[in-house]
Write an enzyme that holds these catalytic residues in place. Structure first.
Site: not given
Ligand code: IMP
Length: 208
Positions: A9, A11-12, A70-71, A153-154, A175
């Protein structure tokens, strides 16, 4: 010390990089380390288990220490959903806008005072010798009635922080200062400092 950031990801990855760099951690992407993370399935039942699956895979494949996050978003009125399924909430090929639309639809009858939610980030750091650090950060907020703001994002545009602004209306620095990921990574940095200091002490003893 060089660490692989185990995420696809982008953005992450930018957020992880932005928070880790000032802590003296040089981050390389999985791609730069020649690692393909697409095969890693998030089969864990918790954020921590999934973060560990991703970090272990990146560490095994690259031979470098690896950090994975993982979030997700946990909404009280939805019994903690979307939770660990946040990325897949509206199906495999859905966009952020699709996921937000689904969330707002599910919550259309939920009154303001019951729209409480929190973001959770579990971060795992794994070393090639098997040492492992796992930390968690959480950020409390509420789910707005409509998306607000253009940054982030997200689910950022619908996550209203205690300041009244959504994550998408905050600057990156604002943030990071309060976000689940910022909190988790600062905890990781504290623990890493201890690990690295102990390592330095050991190597000094061996030199003498
Ligand atoms: P994963 O950790 O890659 O399984 O994905 C976590 C998902 O949670 C992301 O694709 C976002 O949709 C959402 N997410 C996690 N952290 C954030 C954040 O800081 N802002 C907005 N959405 C988030």
């Amino acid at each position: 010390m060089i660490f692989v950031i185990a995420t696809n990801n982008s953005k992450k990855r930018v957020e992880l990089d932005r928070i880790l760099n000032p802590l003296g951690i040089q981050a390389v992407t999985a791609e730069q380390a020649g690692v393909n993370l697409e095969e890693v399935e998030e089969t864990g039942n918790t954020f921590e288990e999934n973060a560990e699956l991703k970090a272990v895979a990146a560490c095994d494949l690259s031979g470098l220490p690896a950090v994975a996050d993982d979030s997700g978003l946990m909404v009280d009125a939805l019994d903690g959903a979307p939770g660990i399924y946040s990325a897949r909430y509206a199906g495999e090929n859905a966009t952020d806008a699709d996921r937000i639309a689904k969330l707002l639809k599910e919550m259309q009858d939920v009154p303001m005072e019951k729209r409480t939610a929190r973001f959770v980030s579990a971060v795992c750091c794994v070393f090639p010798d098997g040492r492992k650090i796992v930390v968690r950060g959480e950020c409390q907020g509420t789910i707005g009635l409509a998306p607000q703001g253009k940054d982030g994002f997200g689910y950022d545009p619908v996550f209203v922080t205690q300041s009244g602004k959504t994550f998408a209306e905050l600057s990156p620095q604002e943030k990071d200062a309060i976000s689940h990921r910022g909190i988790a990574l600062r905890k990781l940095a504290d623990q890493l400092k201890q690990v690295l200091a102990a390592e330095e002490e050991n190597s000094e003893e061996i030199d003498q």
